[in-house]
Design an enzyme around this catalytic site. Structure first.
Site, PDB file in Angstrom:
ATOM      1  N   HIS A  52     -10.027   1.422   1.384  1.00 32.84           N
ATOM      2  CA  HIS A  52     -10.290   1.679   2.213  1.00 32.84           C
ATOM      3  C   HIS A  52     -10.579   1.357   3.165  1.00 32.84           C
ATOM      4  O   HIS A  52     -11.539   1.451   2.680  1.00 32.84           O
ATOM      5  CB  HIS A  52      -9.511   2.983   2.947  1.00 32.84           C
ATOM      6  CG  HIS A  52      -7.838   4.388   1.768  1.00 32.84           C
ATOM      7  ND1 HIS A  52      -7.999   4.453   1.220  1.00 32.84           N
ATOM      8  CD2 HIS A  52      -7.039   3.386   1.997  1.00 32.84           C
ATOM      9  CE1 HIS A  52      -6.930   5.357   0.896  1.00 32.84           C
ATOM     10  NE2 HIS A  52      -6.227   4.365   1.577  1.00 32.84           N
ATOM     11  N   HIS A  58       1.240  -1.290  -0.273  1.00 31.45           N
ATOM     12  CA  HIS A  58      -0.345   0.285   0.141  1.00 31.45           C
ATOM     13  C   HIS A  58       0.524   1.120  -0.192  1.00 31.45           C
ATOM     14  O   HIS A  58       1.743   1.157   1.184  1.00 31.45           O
ATOM     15  CB  HIS A  58      -1.275  -0.184   1.235  1.00 31.45           C
ATOM     16  CG  HIS A  58      -2.355   0.909   1.078  1.00 31.45           C
ATOM     17  ND1 HIS A  58      -3.083   0.938   0.374  1.00 31.45           N
ATOM     18  CD2 HIS A  58      -2.334   1.703   2.124  1.00 31.45           C
ATOM     19  CE1 HIS A  58      -3.514   2.344   0.446  1.00 31.45           C
ATOM     20  NE2 HIS A  58      -3.455   3.148   1.551  1.00 31.45           N
ATOM     21  N   HIS A  95      -6.573  -0.798   6.412  1.00 29.55           N
ATOM     22  CA  HIS A  95      -6.085  -0.575   7.659  1.00 29.55           C
ATOM     23  C   HIS A  95      -7.381  -1.662   8.235  1.00 29.55           C
ATOM     24  O   HIS A  95      -6.371  -2.168   9.487  1.00 29.55           O
ATOM     25  CB  HIS A  95      -6.826   1.249   7.688  1.00 29.55           C
ATOM     26  CG  HIS A  95      -5.563   1.922   6.637  1.00 29.55           C
ATOM     27  ND1 HIS A  95      -4.319   1.937   7.207  1.00 29.55           N
ATOM     28  CD2 HIS A  95      -6.136   3.304   5.911  1.00 29.55           C
ATOM     29  CE1 HIS A  95      -4.032   3.142   6.336  1.00 29.55           C
ATOM     30  NE2 HIS A  95      -5.032   3.593   4.998  1.00 29.55           N
ATOM     31  N   HIS A 149     -11.489   3.986  -3.607  1.00 29.79           N
ATOM     32  CA  HIS A 149     -10.837   4.909  -1.974  1.00 29.79           C
ATOM     33  C   HIS A 149     -11.397   4.836  -0.947  1.00 29.79           C
ATOM     34  O   HIS A 149     -10.671   4.340  -0.023  1.00 29.79           O
ATOM     35  CB  HIS A 149     -11.126   6.181  -2.650  1.00 29.79           C
ATOM     36  CG  HIS A 149     -10.503   6.629  -1.162  1.00 29.79           C
ATOM     37  ND1 HIS A 149     -10.848   7.074  -0.796  1.00 29.79           N
ATOM     38  CD2 HIS A 149      -9.217   7.366  -0.936  1.00 29.79           C
ATOM     39  CE1 HIS A 149     -10.230   8.333   0.531  1.00 29.79           C
ATOM     40  NE2 HIS A 149      -8.876   7.734  -0.293  1.00 29.79           N
ATOM     41  N   HIS A 168       0.905   5.335  -1.012  1.00 29.32           N
ATOM     42  CA  HIS A 168       0.614   6.946  -1.882  1.00 29.32           C
ATOM     43  C   HIS A 168       1.920   7.301  -2.447  1.00 29.32           C
ATOM     44  O   HIS A 168       2.026   8.128  -1.137  1.00 29.32           O
ATOM     45  CB  HIS A 168      -0.161   7.747  -1.276  1.00 29.32           C
ATOM     46  CG  HIS A 168      -1.645   7.102  -0.428  1.00 29.32           C
ATOM     47  ND1 HIS A 168      -2.717   6.445  -1.551  1.00 29.32           N
ATOM     48  CD2 HIS A 168      -1.970   6.378   0.741  1.00 29.32           C
ATOM     49  CE1 HIS A 168      -3.838   5.902  -1.197  1.00 29.32           C
ATOM     50  NE2 HIS A 168      -3.160   5.878   0.357  1.00 29.32           N
ATOM     51  N   GLU A 226     -10.749   3.135   8.978  1.00 26.51           N
ATOM     52  CA  GLU A 226      -9.089   3.882   9.203  1.00 26.51           C
ATOM     53  C   GLU A 226      -9.741   4.324  10.398  1.00 26.51           C
ATOM     54  O   GLU A 226      -8.380   4.843  11.519  1.00 26.51           O
ATOM     55  CB  GLU A 226      -8.900   4.258   8.100  1.00 26.51           C
ATOM     56  CG  GLU A 226      -7.328   4.907   8.471  1.00 26.51           C
ATOM     57  CD  GLU A 226      -6.544   5.590   8.070  1.00 26.51           C
ATOM     58  OE1 GLU A 226      -5.322   6.010   7.782  1.00 26.51           O
ATOM     59  OE2 GLU A 226      -7.250   5.441   6.639  1.00 26.51           O
ATOM     60  N   ASP A 283       2.210   3.479   2.824  1.00 26.85           N
ATOM     61  CA  ASP A 283       1.060   4.035   2.963  1.00 26.85           C
ATOM     62  C   ASP A 283       1.658   5.397   2.670  1.00 26.85           C
ATOM     63  O   ASP A 283       2.265   6.105   1.857  1.00 26.85           O
ATOM     64  CB  ASP A 283       0.242   3.593   4.361  1.00 26.85           C
ATOM     65  CG  ASP A 283      -1.095   4.657   4.232  1.00 26.85           C
ATOM     66  OD1 ASP A 283      -1.626   4.937   2.895  1.00 26.85           O
ATOM     67  OD2 ASP A 283      -2.038   4.578   4.983  1.00 26.85           O
ATOM     68  N   ARG A 331     -16.861   5.955   1.725  1.00 26.52           N
ATOM     69  CA  ARG A 331     -17.399   7.517   1.750  1.00 26.52           C
ATOM     70  C   ARG A 331     -17.433   7.870   0.449  1.00 26.52           C
ATOM     71  O   ARG A 331     -17.476   9.312  -0.156  1.00 26.52           O
ATOM     72  CB  ARG A 331     -17.268   8.547   2.910  1.00 26.52           C
ATOM     73  CG  ARG A 331     -16.306   7.948   3.080  1.00 26.52           C
ATOM     74  CD  ARG A 331     -14.905   8.950   4.579  1.00 26.52           C
ATOM     75  NE  ARG A 331     -13.836   8.468   4.575  1.00 26.52           N
ATOM     76  CZ  ARG A 331     -12.555   9.102   3.390  1.00 26.52           C
ATOM     77  NH1 ARG A 331     -12.891   9.897   2.998  1.00 26.52           N
ATOM     78  NH2 ARG A 331     -11.417   8.502   4.002  1.00 26.52           N
ATOM     79  N   TYR A 370      -5.232   7.787  -7.078  1.00 22.79           N
ATOM     80  CA  TYR A 370      -6.545   7.946  -6.913  1.00 22.79           C
ATOM     81  C   TYR A 370      -6.272  10.359  -7.790  1.00 22.79           C
ATOM     82  O   TYR A 370      -7.126  10.473  -7.892  1.00 22.79           O
ATOM     83  CB  TYR A 370      -7.110   8.263  -5.787  1.00 22.79           C
ATOM     84  CG  TYR A 370      -6.727   9.237  -4.445  1.00 22.79           C
ATOM     85  CD1 TYR A 370      -6.362  10.258  -4.955  1.00 22.79           C
ATOM     86  CD2 TYR A 370      -6.038   8.496  -3.963  1.00 22.79           C
ATOM     87  CE1 TYR A 370      -5.651  11.259  -3.522  1.00 22.79           C
ATOM     88  CE2 TYR A 370      -5.914   8.244  -2.984  1.00 22.79           C
ATOM     89  CZ  TYR A 370      -5.527  10.223  -2.788  1.00 22.79           C
ATOM     90  OH  TYR A 370      -5.236  10.392  -1.156  1.00 22.79           O
TER      91      TYR A 370
END
Length: 448
Positions: free
Chosen positions: A233, A60, A270, A206, A62, A236, A321, A209, A122
């Site tokens: 995700h 994971h 997570h 993602h 970013h 988290e 992450d 939400r 993303y």
């Protein structure tokens, strides 16, 4: 020309034991033979002194979050205040600057023994949400960066469509959104999964939400139809759970289960704040869990129920992450030590189990079940940890796995080999010779 090579490993971790004097033959990027009992290097073999492990999998990432290191550690705050700073960094990136930054970040990973990265991507469009002339320019920049740094990549192209349940993207999130899951699927389908061992294209939600409930199945079906990895995700923050309960009357895990998004090719990232039913749903569906302890502690997320998840049937992997640090040995160590703090019980995982999470199970989560083992037929990806540094000197070789997990750090990585080729030799990156300068220049370009 076919590439062949022979490596002599002073000590090698062969699943559950450390063996001395192991010789690996490599042909066309894969291990073709493993032989034990070689006290000295055979003629022509490249010696790797220390403990050689399968290449580590950073499940994971970013990449652009690396630009936040140091900047977000000053002062107080929460996950949500950290996110505001992250948005500012994201707003400055272009395909060219992203490639430069990601190349440096992936080179830092290679120096830390990482041979494959799962990039949870993303940041798709130009500021304001306008697509680039090539709608996948940012994703292609990440794929190119991995090649530049000599590591494998699974590009987990991420659907990010809303700022919350029923809310449109905010001004910062317009770069992330394709508008609908169908539009996301159309764009990501144009990415080339070459079918070779260097690049895989997977999918990501993602979070519940960020993707409306009636569009979750579109993303899940896209991944299922291609037998591609799907990451998400999950829980988290307690606020996500509370908002999901208010909007849908269930937890995020239950929502994903009801929409067909769980399963053996899915990895929940997570999974920090779960109910007992959530744990049973994840484990019962063989959905994996990627723990990111250094980020979870940096963002004050909490400690997830990793032991319970694994006991329920969820394979564990590890990721750095947000790259507060890039050190998969520290992630493995932290998962155990955090659990000790939570339960006041030592030895929740053996060193071997933690190494599997950092290697074989991480590679499987990225769609490469043929990586993460030193055996014939596996990808020839491995890394060597020094056993003579100030951190690792002293314990006998038979305890080298315990030494690597509980004492070593990324600074002890001596060699990294990907596809049978030396990417890091004696602590120096072969393709990016000055990684600190590359990082400094790439990050400075975002803030000048």
């Amino acid at each position: 020309m076919p590439m062949t090579a022979t490596y002599w490993l002073e000590h090698a971790w062969l699943g559950d034991t450390v063996a001395p004097g192991v010789t690996l033959d490599v042909a066309d990027g894969r291990i073709s033979a493993v032989r034990t009992g070689a006290a000295t290097p055979p003629p022509g073999a490249a010696p790797l002194r220390g403990l050689t492990l399968p290449g580590l999998a950073n499940a994971h990432s970013h990449a652009f979050h690396r630009a936040l290191r140091g900047r977000v550690q000053a002062g107080r705050g929460t996950f949500w205040t950290w996110r505001d700073t992250m948005y500012q960094a994201a707003s400055r990136l272009t395909p060219d600057t992203y490639r430069a930054l990601a190349t440096a970040v992936y080179a830092e990973m290679a120096l830390a023994g990482v041979t494959a990265v799962g990039e949870f991507h993303y940041l798709h469009h130009a500021p304001g949400g306008t697509p680039y002339a090539d709608p996948n320019a940012m994703g292609e920049a990440l794929i190119a960066a991995a090649a530049d740094a000599g590591v494998r990549i699974t590009l987990l192209d991420t659907a990010y469509l809303s700022s919350g349940f029923g809310a449109p993207p905010n001004e910062h999130q317009l770069r992330f959104s394709d508008g609908t899951a169908d539009a996301w699927a159309e764009r990501v389908s144009a990415l080339k999964d070459t079918g070779d061992d260097g690049v895989r294209v997977g999918a990501a939600i993602h979070s519940v939400r960020a993707v409306p409930a009636d569009q979750l199945a579109t993303v899940a079906d896209w991944a299922r139809d291609r037998r591609a990895p799907l990451h998400v995700h999950l829980s988290e923050q307690p606020a996500e759970n509370e908002a999901c309960l208010a909007a849908h009357g269930c937890t995020p895990t239950r929502l994903l289960a009801d929409r067909g998004a769980l399963g053996e090719r899915t990895t929940a990232v997570h999974a920090t704040h779960l109910t007992d039913e959530d744990i049973a749903l994840l484990g019962g569906s063989a959905t994996g869990t990627c723990m990111c302890p250094t980020t979870e502690r940096d963002l004050a997320d909490g400690i997830g129920p990793a032991v319970a998840l694994q006991q329920a049937g969820s394979p564990l992997s590890l990721g750095s992450d947000s790259h507060a640090v890039i050190d998969l040995l520290e992630e493995a160590r932290a998962m155990e030590l955090d659990e000790r703090l939570r339960t006041r019980v030592r030895g929740n995982w053996t060193a071997a189990a933690l190494l599997r999470a950092a290697s074989a199970d991480g590679h499987a989560a990225l769609g490469r079940p043929d990586a993460g083992r030193l055996e014939a037929g596996a990808l020839a990806d491995f890394t060597t940890i020094a056993l003579d540094s100030v951190r690792t000197a002293g314990p006998p070789p038979r305890l080298a796995a315990e030494t690597a997990v509980f004492a070593a750090s990324a600074a002890d990585v001596r060699h990294t080999v990907v596809g049978g080729r030396h990417v890091v030799r004696d602590g120096v990156h072969a393709l990016v010779p000055d990684v600190p300068r590359a990082l400094r220049d790439a990050i400075a370009a975002l803030y000048d």
